[in-house]
Design a protein around this motif. Structure first.
Motif, PDB file in Angstrom:
ATOM      1  N   LEU A 333     -14.886 -17.943  41.004  1.00 40.14           N
ATOM      2  CA  LEU A 333     -14.579 -18.937  42.402  1.00 40.14           C
ATOM      3  C   LEU A 333     -15.874 -19.366  43.290  1.00 40.14           C
ATOM      4  O   LEU A 333     -15.783 -20.480  43.518  1.00 40.14           O
ATOM      5  N   VAL A 334     -16.916 -18.339  43.126  1.00 38.67           N
ATOM      6  CA  VAL A 334     -17.904 -18.962  44.105  1.00 38.67           C
ATOM      7  C   VAL A 334     -18.675 -19.958  43.363  1.00 38.67           C
ATOM      8  O   VAL A 334     -19.724 -20.609  43.878  1.00 38.67           O
ATOM      9  N   GLN A 335     -18.644 -19.675  41.926  1.00 41.07           N
ATOM     10  CA  GLN A 335     -19.248 -20.912  41.081  1.00 41.07           C
ATOM     11  C   GLN A 335     -18.532 -22.267  40.888  1.00 41.07           C
ATOM     12  O   GLN A 335     -19.183 -23.147  41.220  1.00 41.07           O
ATOM     13  N   LEU A 336     -17.380 -22.187  40.623  1.00 39.78           N
ATOM     14  CA  LEU A 336     -16.664 -23.339  40.131  1.00 39.78           C
ATOM     15  C   LEU A 336     -15.210 -23.450  40.783  1.00 39.78           C
ATOM     16  O   LEU A 336     -14.509 -24.433  40.448  1.00 39.78           O
ATOM     17  N   GLY A 337     -15.245 -22.683  41.873  1.00 36.63           N
ATOM     18  CA  GLY A 337     -13.887 -22.713  42.753  1.00 36.63           C
ATOM     19  C   GLY A 337     -12.388 -22.555  41.955  1.00 36.63           C
ATOM     20  O   GLY A 337     -12.682 -22.023  40.763  1.00 36.63           O
TER      21      GLY A 337
END
Length: 443
Positions: A333-337
């Motif tokens: 999630l923190v990388q690609l949502g």
């Protein structure tokens, strides 16, 4: 249940040189030996990048030689392109564009290798390759533990715990769990050849116990239990299959209820504090970062850089130098949502459903390895950042299983069918001859 459109040729073992090449790459993807030797601080170095160049070249050569089989896996190729495309465009909003661009290339090449082994190493040949690779790594780790303990055994805060050929104990635990599950599946697919699979299961399990990693131990128990249960259901017929499915549903529901009501007691029984050694605080802080960029994230592999301001906030809020989310889904999630999480989740769900559908066809020939490993990987992803890793064995195997799921499962064998055809032709000729000469014939 075999797919009605099954049309591929029966599985055949690749030649020895191809087995050797794929086994070496699998060993490199585990991070064994080379990482601790050339980058003992776990920092990426130029020499590590150079080591992977021959691997990429070999992958390209083998893809070229096996292009027809790989082309049959076009749905997997489309899925890989979607993953690579999403990670590539994330460099335009990444907080560390250079790292994102570099890791996208590595992820694309390891993904291509995953599609290759998934398309070429059909049936039992992929778990068998993983078993043999794990056996070599396991023997090497055991030698390091007892003959070179300063390398094979932790000397720091985890003093006394085994780490074998890897940086730290959790890495060895994850790899040995994957190898143990593969070995158990090989044993389940062919009980006549039991010595090497059983020995590899025992060695891998011993090394997992030596790490004292609770996550690896739970994954090992789940994987071996699933392979054993699937074997028993297959041998027991439809009645045992129905009973097993019912027990699985009831047991799964009971497990969820027990976790929701008694999670603290369960964690204490496993030697963990209710915050999972502070992980719940990390997750809470990271979800606040996710809320700031829910649809894009901060760029592929960019969040945890040394100069990352969002990571600095997380480390300040938790009070220690957090290296990762310790949860694959939150890390994604923190990388690609959310688009990245939904894409990966959909890919894994499709692979699991198709693999489950084929359990008495292609799944039986591989001893149920694909489904068992996917379940193990999902459990692992809840506590380790293993989703969409740019160079790692666990994620590579998931993509390989997805590729196998997208290919039509081969018929049990064409050779027996051909033999039966020839036998029918001979029998028909003899019958025709008997009528022509007016005498009966014994078939």
């Amino acid at each position: 249940m075999s797919h009605p459109a099954d049309r591929l040729e029966p599985e055949s073992a690749p030649p020895w040189w191809e087995l050797l090449g794929a086994g070496v790459i699998l060993a490199l993807l585990t991070g064994a030996v080379i990482g601790p030797v050339f980058a003992p601080t776990q920092a990426e170095t130029p020499i590590l990048r150079l080591i992977w160049l021959p691997v990429y070249a070999w992958t390209v050569v083998m893809v070229g030689l096996r292009i027809k089989k790989i082309g049959s896996a076009w749905p997997a190729l489309i899925a890989l392109l979607m993953l690579v495309g999403l990670t590539f465009i994330s460099k335009y909003w990444s907080i560390d564009p250079s790292t994102t661009s570099r890791r996208v290339l590595a992820m694309a090449m390891s993904g291509t290798f995953a599609v290759y082994i998934g398309a070429v190493f059909r049936g039992p040949h992929l778990p068998r390759l993983l078993m043999h690779t794990g056996l070599v790594l396991g023997v090497g780790s055991l030698l390091f533990v007892f003959l070179l303990p300063r390398i094979g055994v932790h000397q720091d805060v985890n003093a006394g715990l085994w780490r074998g050929l890897w940086y730290e104990k959790n890495q060895m635990g994850i790899v040995m769990t994957a190898c143990a599950v593969a070995s158990a599946a090989v044993l389940a697919s062919d009980l006549r050849r039991w010595l090497i699979p059983l020995g590899t299961v025992g060695l891998s399990s011993l090394l997992v116990l030596g790490t004292q990693s609770k996550t690896s131990l739970l994954c090992l128990m789940l994987g071996l239990g699933l392979v054993g249960a699937l074997w028993a259901m297959r041998k027991g017929g439809p009645v045992l299959t129905i009973v097993g499915a019912w027990l699985a549903v009831v047991g799964g529901g009971g497990g969820v209820w027990l976790w929701n009501t008694q999670s603290a007691a369960i964690l204490e029984a496993l030697g963990k504090d209710p915050t999972l050694t502070g992980r719940t605080h990390i997750w809470a802080s990271l979800m606040r970062r996710v809320a700031e960029r829910p649809w894009t994230g901060y760029g592929y592999n960019a969040f945890w850089g040394k100069e990352s301001i969002p990571a600095m906030y997380v480390r300040r809020e938790t009070g220690w130098a957090v290296p990762s989310a310790h949860n694959g889904w939150i890390d994604l999630l923190v990388q690609l949502g959310w688009p990245g999480a939904v894409l990966v989740g959909s890919l894994m769900l499709i692979a699991a459903l198709v693999t489950l559908w084929r359990l008495d066809g292609a799944g039986a020939r591989e001893g149920g390895w694909g489904f068992a490993y996917l379940c193990v990987f999902f459990m692992l992803s809840l506590s380790e950042s293993v989703l969409m890793s740019h160079q790692s064995l666990p994620w590579t195997l998931v993509l390989a299983i997805f590729t196998r799921a997208m290919l039509p499962a081969p018929l049990p064998a064409r050779a027996p069918l051909a033999r039966r055809g020839r036998q029918a032709y001979v029998a028909g000729s003899r019958i025709a001859s008997s009528y022509a000469h007016g005498r009966p014939v014994l078939l």
